[in-house]
Design an enzyme around this catalytic site. Structure first.
Site, mmCIF file in Angstrom:
data_model
loop_
_atom_site.group_PDB
_atom_site.id
_atom_site.type_symbol
_atom_site.label_atom_id
_atom_site.label_comp_id
_atom_site.label_asym_id
_atom_site.label_seq_id
_atom_site.Cartn_x
_atom_site.Cartn_y
_atom_site.Cartn_z
ATOM 1 C CG HIS A 129 -1.928 0.993 1.360
ATOM 2 N ND1 HIS A 129 -1.660 2.304 1.712
ATOM 3 C CD2 HIS A 129 -3.268 0.919 1.172
ATOM 4 C CE1 HIS A 129 -2.804 2.983 1.743
ATOM 5 N NE2 HIS A 129 -3.789 2.172 1.409
ATOM 6 C CG ASP A 206 0.517 -2.511 6.362
ATOM 7 O OD1 ASP A 206 -0.407 -2.707 7.173
ATOM 8 O OD2 ASP A 206 0.360 -1.847 5.315
ATOM 9 C CD GLN A 209 -6.473 -4.650 3.660
ATOM 10 O OE1 GLN A 209 -7.349 -5.496 3.552
ATOM 11 N NE2 GLN A 209 -6.726 -3.352 3.692
ATOM 12 C CE LYS A 232 -7.693 -0.992 6.376
ATOM 13 N NZ LYS A 232 -8.165 -0.617 5.030
ATOM 14 C CB CYS A 371 -3.780 3.198 -1.678
ATOM 15 S SG CYS A 371 -4.908 4.583 -1.439
#
Length: 413
Positions: A129, A206, A209, A232, A371
């Site tokens: 991202h 990260d 997700q 999320k 993104c």
């Protein structure tokens, strides 16, 4: 040791009753919400938690001796402990509250801006991202360090042989997402972390997700930093966390100056507070932090293993149904190697046009580059249609989605 919970029997129709927004209509149609990778929906239990804070004990934390402040402080720190337990961090002060994953990544980048130098190298992946690309480009501009990229393959996976070739004694930092937001690819982060540590590089994962689908154990992973956004994972927007190993968080300088992050202030010299307050300047999103803990309670009540199993059933079903359509191109790996995300296009039809027609039929998907422009450049496309599923979605909704796609295809060909 994982956070324990009493799991409910999985009943998607009963679960759907917890989400008020799923009862609404869009353009006169029953809402079908397939944009969960952008933000998940919020159950009534979490909404009630936010309302309860503002109705009953709204006060600033860590500063007041009065009852409301103490109640708010206790609730906020209990949420931090819930998050610590969920991710199996060793200590609660290794959990830093942030405004989200982007804030967390920038916090780490800011800290290393006074540490890296020309000749140092940092590695990102081609699946990132923008939030896990741009801060590192800015860091390289400030320090003279070099940015290198792990290439991707056509199936949406990263090339691990090329990754190992990039690693050397000049590598200081490696940044990779746990799961691709654009494709759903689950990256082999255990291998990535292990190989980075062999050259003494630090790793930030990260996890934005991954968090709704995979319960990461930061100690088992031996990861140096891990980031998550609450929205999320059935929580509110505007709050997230950075997990960091205690030694690294102690080593990094503060990100922002202000109240709460100090020990003593004088015009001659300021000394800083210990962890986690060193990185939590100013009044935080108190209700958001408390609600993040409530969202984890809710998810654990359902059960992460049950969630993952059900979402994979949805993904397999939707993939099979999509493959019955003409001129369909699906980007990314097979269902067993990704989370519940389908990124696809129809040959000769722009994704935006399809998304607009779907909206008229009450179906929410995301269209565009998500993104993640480097991924789209790799495939030589402007963007994709992305349908992302959650545990409160149903196969009946997928059927409606497939029928709507057929209508869109007929209208746009």
């Amino acid at each position: 040791m994982k956070m324990s919970s009493t799991q409910m029997q999985f009943d998607v129709e009963q679960i759907r009753k917890d989400f008020p927004i799923l009862q609404r209509k869009v353009n006169g149609k029953d809402l079908v919400y397939f944009d969960n990778a952008a933000t998940s929906q919020t159950p009534q239990q979490v909404i009630d938690c936010i309302v309860d804070y503002y109705q009953n004990y709204n006060a600033n934390i860590h500063r007041g001796v009065h009852s409301l402040s103490q109640e708010a402080t206790d609730a906020y720190e209990q949420a931090r402990e819930k998050i610590r337990a969920h991710f199996n961090a060793d200590k609660a002060h290794e959990i830093i509250f942030t405004s989200g994953t982007t804030h967390a990544i920038n916090l780490v980048a800011s800290g290393y801006s006074s540490i890296l130098k020309a000749g140092d190298e940092i590695i990102v992946s081609a699946l990132e991202h923008h939030s896990n690309i741009v801060p590192w480009q800015m860091l390289c501009e400030k320090t003279g360090a070099t940015l290198k990229v792990i290439p991707m393959e056509f199936d949406g996976k990263l090339n691990m042989d090329k990754y190992q070739d990039l690693l050397n004694t000049n590598t200081k930092l490696v940044f990779v997402n746990h799961v691709s937001n654009a494709l759903g690819t689950i990256n082999p982060i255990e291998f990535i972390i292990e190989k980075a540590h062999e050259v003494n590089a630090k790793v930030l994962i990260d996890g934005a997700q991954a968090a709704p689908h995979i319960q990461a154990d930061v100690q088992a992973l031996d990861v140096d930093f891990y980031t998550v956004s609450a929205h999320k994972i059935c929580g509110p927007t505007g709050v997230g966390i950075l997990y960091g190993k205690e030694s690294l968080l102690t080593f990094l300088p503060p990100y922002q100056g202000g109240g709460e992050m100090i020990d003593q202030v004088s015009f001659e010299k300021t000394t800083y507070a210990g962890l986690p307050h060193k990185f939590e300047a100013g009044t935080p999103n108190i209700s958001g932090g408390i609600a993040f803990g409530a969202a984890l309670d809710y998810m654990h009540h359902i059960g992460f293993e049950q969630i993952a199993q059900y979402e994979n059933e949805l993904l397999v079903y939707a993939t099979n149904e999509l493959n019955t359509l003409d001129n369909i191109i699906i980007y990314g790996t097979k269902p067993s190697e990704k989370t519940a995300v389908l990124s696809f296009n129809f040959e000769g039809i722009h994704a935006y046009d399809v998304g607009t027609i779907l909206d008229k039929l009450g179906i929410a998907v995301r269209t565009g580059h998500h993104c993640a422009q480097p991924i789209m450049e790799y495939y030589k496309i402007p963007g994709t249609i992305r349908a992302s599923f959650a545990f409160y979605n149903t196969k009946q909704e997928i059927d409606s989605f497939i029928n709507a796609l057929k209508k869109a295809q007929q209208m746009l060909q």
